[in-house]
Design an enzyme around this catalytic site. Structure first.
Site, PDB file in Angstrom:
ATOM      1  N   ASP A 137       0.679  -1.202   0.018  1.00 27.65           N
ATOM      2  CA  ASP A 137       0.050   0.119  -0.120  1.00 27.65           C
ATOM      3  C   ASP A 137       1.058   1.238  -0.279  1.00 27.65           C
ATOM      4  OD1 ASP A 137      -2.344  -1.656   0.280  1.00 27.65           O
ATOM      5  OD2 ASP A 137      -1.648  -1.732   2.734  1.00 27.65           O
ATOM      6  N   ASP A 139      18.557   2.452  -4.700  1.00 24.78           N
ATOM      7  CA  ASP A 139      19.920   2.138  -5.701  1.00 24.78           C
ATOM      8  C   ASP A 139      20.833   1.533  -4.765  1.00 24.78           C
ATOM      9  OD1 ASP A 139      21.988   4.771  -6.163  1.00 24.78           O
ATOM     10  OD2 ASP A 139      20.085   5.067  -4.941  1.00 24.78           O
TER      11      ASP A 139
END
Length: 311
Positions: A28, A260
């Site tokens: 969510d 990342d």
């Protein structure tokens, strides 16, 4: 802090429509790192805006969680808007904001030690001001100079004209004007009892497709001098995760961290026991880091916009 590792290799979902849809349906809330995920420097990765629109259209909450301390939340919103990414200040959680909350609401400083000596940029100053925390240093041009023979003597003597006796915290973030004087003053404040804090400990900063010194490189000389680690308030610090959860009130098992960098973003999500972690290969960490490193994401993609393939 213990490194948490997900057992087994992460799933590679680029091009796997069914796998992507199944993964997205589990969550969510998506916590996004910014540099290296949404953009690099001032270059917006193609498909970023559309990917965020897709998530929001499907009822997902988006939170931008950045270790970049040089910008305040208001600055960050301007950057997001300038790149065409709709956002509100309330959706942004930066390490400068996290640090200010920690100093103002968690640290119990004595009345006469409430001042913060800042190594960093205006983002830190703006967030300290928003919490009514007094500070010195930062962008003050008086600190952008060479050390003089007189400085050594004054610092050694604890002269109040150079060492403010009300400083109770040293907060170190990314500083584009780092110098010997700033390091020397920070060291002596900490030796005199100031609390040693870092906005974050990222060693590098991605920009223009390569790497530059990060905030962790600013605190590194002090760590070496003091043989002591700072309390870090950006990812992967769980103090930051607790603050985010407190603000947004979400179920951790239904939240996913997107980043990342394996050793900060992915580790942040793993140690925070979030339901998911998603690595992208557009920033610092390589496929090898994600597949074989200490902090493995649950899944990884070549780039964030690969999520569009779930439609």
């Amino acid at each position: 802090m213990t490194q948490v590792s997900v057992q087994g290799a992460p799933r590679y979902l680029t091009g796997d429509k069914a796998g992507l849809k199944e993964f997205l349906d589990k969550f969510d809330v998506f916590l996004f790192d910014c540099d290296g995920v949404l953009w690099s420097g001032d270059h917006l990765f193609p498909g970023t805006v559309e990917t965020l629109e897709l998530l929001r259209k499907n009822g997902k909450q988006v939170v931008f969680v950045t270790n970049n301390s040089t910008k305040s939340r208001a600055d960050y919103r301007k950057k997001l808007e300038g790149l065409g990414i709709p956002s509100t200040v309330e959706e942004i959680f930066s390490s400068s904001y996290s640090s200010s909350i920690y100093i103002s609401r968690i640290l119990k400083l004595p009345e006469n030690k409430r001042k913060v000596y800042v190594i960093g940029e205006t983002g830190i100053e703006q967030e300290l001001q928003s919490e009514n925390v007094p500070f010195i240093g930062g962008t003050d041009p008086a600190y952008r100079r060479d050390v003089t023979p007189e400085d050594y003597k004054k610092i050694a003597a604890g002269d109040e004209s150079i060492l403010d006796p009300e400083v109770g915290v040293v907060l170190v973030g990314l500083d584009f004007h780092m110098n010997y004087l700033k390091i020397a003053l920070a060291y002596h404040y900490i030796k005199r009892g100031a609390v040693f804090l870092a906005t974050n400990i990222d060693s590098t900063l991605p920009n223009s497709g390569t790497l530059f010194p990060g905030a962790g490189s600013m605190s590194a000389p002090l760590i070496m001098m003091l043989n002591k680690e700072p309390v870090a308030l950006g990812k992967p610090s769980q103090a930051m995760m607790d603050a985010i959860e407190g603000k947004f009130q979400f179920d951790r098992s239904r939240a996913c961290m997107v980043g990342d960098r394996a050793n900060t973003d992915i580790r942040f999500g793993l140690e925070g026991k979030l339901g998911g972690t998603l690595g992208v290969l557009t920033g610092v960490s390589s496929k090898e880091d994600f597949v074989s490193g200490d902090s493995k994401p649950h899944v990884y993609l070549d780039k964030l916009s690969d999520l569009l393939e779930s439609e």
